[in-house]
Design a protein around this motif. Sequence first.
Motif, PDB file in Angstrom:
ATOM      1  N   GLN A 213     -10.226  19.446  -1.943  1.00 23.45           N
ATOM      2  CA  GLN A 213      -8.897  19.323  -2.553  1.00 23.45           C
ATOM      3  C   GLN A 213      -7.814  19.832  -1.608  1.00 23.45           C
ATOM      4  O   GLN A 213      -6.694  19.349  -1.642  1.00 23.45           O
ATOM      5  N   ASP A 214      -8.166  20.794  -0.778  1.00 22.22           N
ATOM      6  CA  ASP A 214      -7.216  21.336   0.196  1.00 22.22           C
ATOM      7  C   ASP A 214      -7.235  20.562   1.512  1.00 22.22           C
ATOM      8  O   ASP A 214      -6.586  20.962   2.473  1.00 22.22           O
ATOM      9  N   GLY A 215      -8.020  19.479   1.586  1.00 21.69           N
ATOM     10  CA  GLY A 215      -8.018  18.638   2.786  1.00 21.69           C
ATOM     11  C   GLY A 215      -9.016  19.065   3.834  1.00 21.69           C
ATOM     12  O   GLY A 215      -8.832  18.780   5.017  1.00 21.69           O
ATOM     13  N   GLY A 216     -10.089  19.723   3.443  1.00 23.05           N
ATOM     14  CA  GLY A 216     -11.068  20.177   4.419  1.00 23.05           C
ATOM     15  C   GLY A 216     -12.492  20.000   3.948  1.00 23.05           C
ATOM     16  O   GLY A 216     -12.767  19.346   2.948  1.00 23.05           O
ATOM     17  N   ASP A 217     -13.390  20.607   4.684  1.00 18.30           N
ATOM     18  CA  ASP A 217     -14.804  20.579   4.346  1.00 18.30           C
ATOM     19  C   ASP A 217     -15.447  21.837   4.901  1.00 18.30           C
ATOM     20  O   ASP A 217     -14.912  22.496   5.794  1.00 18.30           O
ATOM     21  N   ILE A 218     -16.598  22.157   4.356  1.00 18.29           N
ATOM     22  CA  ILE A 218     -17.354  23.325   4.808  1.00 18.29           C
ATOM     23  C   ILE A 218     -18.786  22.865   5.052  1.00 18.29           C
ATOM     24  O   ILE A 218     -19.374  22.181   4.227  1.00 18.29           O
ATOM     25  N   ILE A 219     -19.305  23.198   6.213  1.00 15.31           N
ATOM     26  CA  ILE A 219     -20.633  22.749   6.623  1.00 15.31           C
ATOM     27  C   ILE A 219     -21.544  23.966   6.789  1.00 15.31           C
ATOM     28  O   ILE A 219     -21.203  24.913   7.492  1.00 15.31           O
ATOM     29  N   PHE A 220     -22.701  23.900   6.147  1.00 22.01           N
ATOM     30  CA  PHE A 220     -23.709  24.957   6.279  1.00 22.01           C
ATOM     31  C   PHE A 220     -24.350  24.839   7.660  1.00 22.01           C
ATOM     32  O   PHE A 220     -24.854  23.786   8.032  1.00 22.01           O
ATOM     33  N   ARG A 221     -24.330  25.928   8.437  1.00 23.31           N
ATOM     34  CA  ARG A 221     -24.902  25.919   9.786  1.00 23.31           C
ATOM     35  C   ARG A 221     -26.149  26.777   9.923  1.00 23.31           C
ATOM     36  O   ARG A 221     -26.878  26.642  10.895  1.00 23.31           O
ATOM     37  N   GLY A 222     -26.384  27.695   8.967  1.00 22.91           N
ATOM     38  CA  GLY A 222     -27.589  28.491   9.092  1.00 22.91           C
ATOM     39  C   GLY A 222     -27.612  29.697   8.184  1.00 22.91           C
ATOM     40  O   GLY A 222     -26.607  30.087   7.590  1.00 22.91           O
TER      41      GLY A 222
ATOM     42  N   MET B 206       0.849  -1.182   0.000  1.00 24.92           N
ATOM     43  CA  MET B 206       0.000   0.000   0.000  1.00 24.92           C
ATOM     44  C   MET B 206       0.889   1.237   0.000  1.00 24.92           C
ATOM     45  O   MET B 206       1.792   1.363   0.810  1.00 24.92           O
ATOM     46  N   PHE B 207       0.616   2.127  -0.927  1.00 29.00           N
ATOM     47  CA  PHE B 207       1.369   3.375  -1.026  1.00 29.00           C
ATOM     48  C   PHE B 207       0.464   4.524  -0.612  1.00 29.00           C
ATOM     49  O   PHE B 207      -0.624   4.695  -1.166  1.00 29.00           O
ATOM     50  N   ILE B 208       0.902   5.319   0.341  1.00 30.88           N
ATOM     51  CA  ILE B 208       0.123   6.452   0.837  1.00 30.88           C
ATOM     52  C   ILE B 208       0.825   7.731   0.413  1.00 30.88           C
ATOM     53  O   ILE B 208       1.976   7.968   0.778  1.00 30.88           O
ATOM     54  N   GLN B 209       0.129   8.541  -0.363  1.00 35.22           N
ATOM     55  CA  GLN B 209       0.670   9.828  -0.782  1.00 35.22           C
ATOM     56  C   GLN B 209       0.368  10.872   0.286  1.00 35.22           C
ATOM     57  O   GLN B 209      -0.623  10.749   1.018  1.00 35.22           O
ATOM     58  N   THR B 210       1.203  11.888   0.341  1.00 38.77           N
ATOM     59  CA  THR B 210       0.921  13.027   1.214  1.00 38.77           C
ATOM     60  C   THR B 210       0.945  14.285   0.361  1.00 38.77           C
ATOM     61  O   THR B 210       1.668  14.364  -0.634  1.00 38.77           O
ATOM     62  N   GLU B 211       0.129  15.243   0.759  1.00 39.80           N
ATOM     63  CA  GLU B 211       0.082  16.532   0.075  1.00 39.80           C
ATOM     64  C   GLU B 211       0.057  17.634   1.117  1.00 39.80           C
ATOM     65  O   GLU B 211      -0.617  17.513   2.146  1.00 39.80           O
ATOM     66  N   GLN B 212       0.757  18.705   0.823  1.00 36.14           N
ATOM     67  CA  GLN B 212       0.674  19.871   1.680  1.00 36.14           C
ATOM     68  C   GLN B 212      -0.672  20.539   1.451  1.00 36.14           C
ATOM     69  O   GLN B 212      -1.282  20.377   0.401  1.00 36.14           O
ATOM     70  N   THR B 213      -1.141  21.268   2.441  1.00 32.85           N
ATOM     71  CA  THR B 213      -2.382  22.021   2.340  1.00 32.85           C
ATOM     72  C   THR B 213      -2.040  23.507   2.523  1.00 32.85           C
ATOM     73  O   THR B 213      -0.919  23.830   2.923  1.00 32.85           O
ATOM     74  N   PRO B 214      -2.985  24.396   2.264  1.00 33.55           N
ATOM     75  CA  PRO B 214      -2.713  25.815   2.512  1.00 33.55           C
ATOM     76  C   PRO B 214      -2.413  26.116   3.985  1.00 33.55           C
ATOM     77  O   PRO B 214      -1.826  27.140   4.308  1.00 33.55           O
ATOM     78  N   ASN B 215      -2.805  25.213   4.871  1.00 36.86           N
ATOM     79  CA  ASN B 215      -2.541  25.369   6.295  1.00 36.86           C
ATOM     80  C   ASN B 215      -1.234  24.637   6.619  1.00 36.86           C
ATOM     81  O   ASN B 215      -1.186  23.414   6.553  1.00 36.86           O
ATOM     82  N   PRO B 216      -0.158  25.348   6.973  1.00 35.71           N
ATOM     83  CA  PRO B 216       1.127  24.679   7.213  1.00 35.71           C
ATOM     84  C   PRO B 216       1.106  23.684   8.382  1.00 35.71           C
ATOM     85  O   PRO B 216       1.957  22.805   8.451  1.00 35.71           O
ATOM     86  N   ALA B 217       0.136  23.795   9.274  1.00 37.23           N
ATOM     87  CA  ALA B 217       0.044  22.872  10.400  1.00 37.23           C
ATOM     88  C   ALA B 217      -0.725  21.603  10.043  1.00 37.23           C
ATOM     89  O   ALA B 217      -0.893  20.723  10.879  1.00 37.23           O
ATOM     90  N   THR B 218      -1.195  21.496   8.798  1.00 38.17           N
ATOM     91  CA  THR B 218      -2.034  20.380   8.393  1.00 38.17           C
ATOM     92  C   THR B 218      -1.475  19.704   7.149  1.00 38.17           C
ATOM     93  O   THR B 218      -1.066  20.372   6.209  1.00 38.17           O
ATOM     94  N   LEU B 219      -1.471  18.366   7.165  1.00 41.98           N
ATOM     95  CA  LEU B 219      -0.996  17.572   6.048  1.00 41.98           C
ATOM     96  C   LEU B 219      -2.100  16.616   5.618  1.00 41.98           C
ATOM     97  O   LEU B 219      -2.826  16.078   6.452  1.00 41.98           O
ATOM     98  N   LYS B 220      -2.221  16.417   4.312  1.00 43.05           N
ATOM     99  CA  LYS B 220      -3.256  15.556   3.739  1.00 43.05           C
ATOM    100  C   LYS B 220      -2.631  14.218   3.360  1.00 43.05           C
ATOM    101  O   LYS B 220      -1.627  14.180   2.647  1.00 43.05           O
ATOM    102  N   PHE B 221      -3.232  13.119   3.839  1.00 43.01           N
ATOM    103  CA  PHE B 221      -2.763  11.767   3.552  1.00 43.01           C
ATOM    104  C   PHE B 221      -3.767  11.091   2.631  1.00 43.01           C
ATOM    105  O   PHE B 221      -4.958  11.046   2.937  1.00 43.01           O
ATOM    106  N   LEU B 222      -3.301  10.554   1.510  1.00 41.27           N
ATOM    107  CA  LEU B 222      -4.153   9.898   0.514  1.00 41.27           C
ATOM    108  C   LEU B 222      -3.789   8.409   0.454  1.00 41.27           C
ATOM    109  O   LEU B 222      -2.785   8.039  -0.171  1.00 41.27           O
ATOM    110  N   PRO B 223      -4.595   7.543   1.099  1.00 40.23           N
ATOM    111  CA  PRO B 223      -4.256   6.116   1.135  1.00 40.23           C
ATOM    112  C   PRO B 223      -4.566   5.364  -0.158  1.00 40.23           C
ATOM    113  O   PRO B 223      -4.295   4.166  -0.253  1.00 40.23           O
ATOM    114  N   GLY B 224      -5.131   6.035  -1.158  1.00 39.38           N
ATOM    115  CA  GLY B 224      -5.436   5.374  -2.422  1.00 39.38           C
ATOM    116  C   GLY B 224      -6.655   4.475  -2.353  1.00 39.38           C
ATOM    117  O   GLY B 224      -6.820   3.564  -3.156  1.00 39.38           O
TER     118      GLY B 224
END
Length: 186
Positions: free
Chosen positions: A131-140, A1-19
């Motif tokens: 794509q940047d490793g996040g999500d946005i949720i509608f709250r109201g 299993m190969f897991i890719q990593t990608e940087q995100t716009p947030n330097p404290a956060t890293l995105k892991f893609l397990p395929g």
Amino acid sequence: MFIQTEQTPNPATLKFLPGREVMEQGTADFPDPESAKRSPLAQRLFQVEGVAGVFLGSDFITITKAEGKEWYLLKPALLGIIMEHFTANRPVILADASGEPAAAEHDAEDAEIVEQIRELLDTRVRPAVAQDGGDIIFRGFQNGIVYLHLQGACSGCPSSTATLKMGIENMLRHYVPEVVEVRPVQ
């Protein structure tokens, strides 16, 4: 299993893609170890000293590190946990755990406007945010103000305010004239 990593716009956060698929449906945000009880994978990741947050998307895992920690020290342990978890076919989320987000608030007469806002968020904003490793949720939606909750790499990202104000707010105001402002909520 190969897991890719990608940087995100947030330097404290890293995105892991397990395929492979991580979440069959929806997303899950774990801002601290206490909130991770319904996810064996998130619990294991929090055991690595320096992990401050875990976000699970459809085909990615976003991990936020604590201030003062370095990715080159955290990454090997995190990759090992992710690989071992998926190789052993362990569940990502426990079947009986409910993680439904809080219901969005809006007045009944705003239902049509809310539907337009949700459609725009789902088709134009969420894919880009994912794509940047996040999500946005509608709250109201109340009095012309759209309330949104940022998760994963977007939560605490230095550019999240600009994204909300310059990107999302401008787009919503263009397509839905009733929108006057977008505000983040927790």
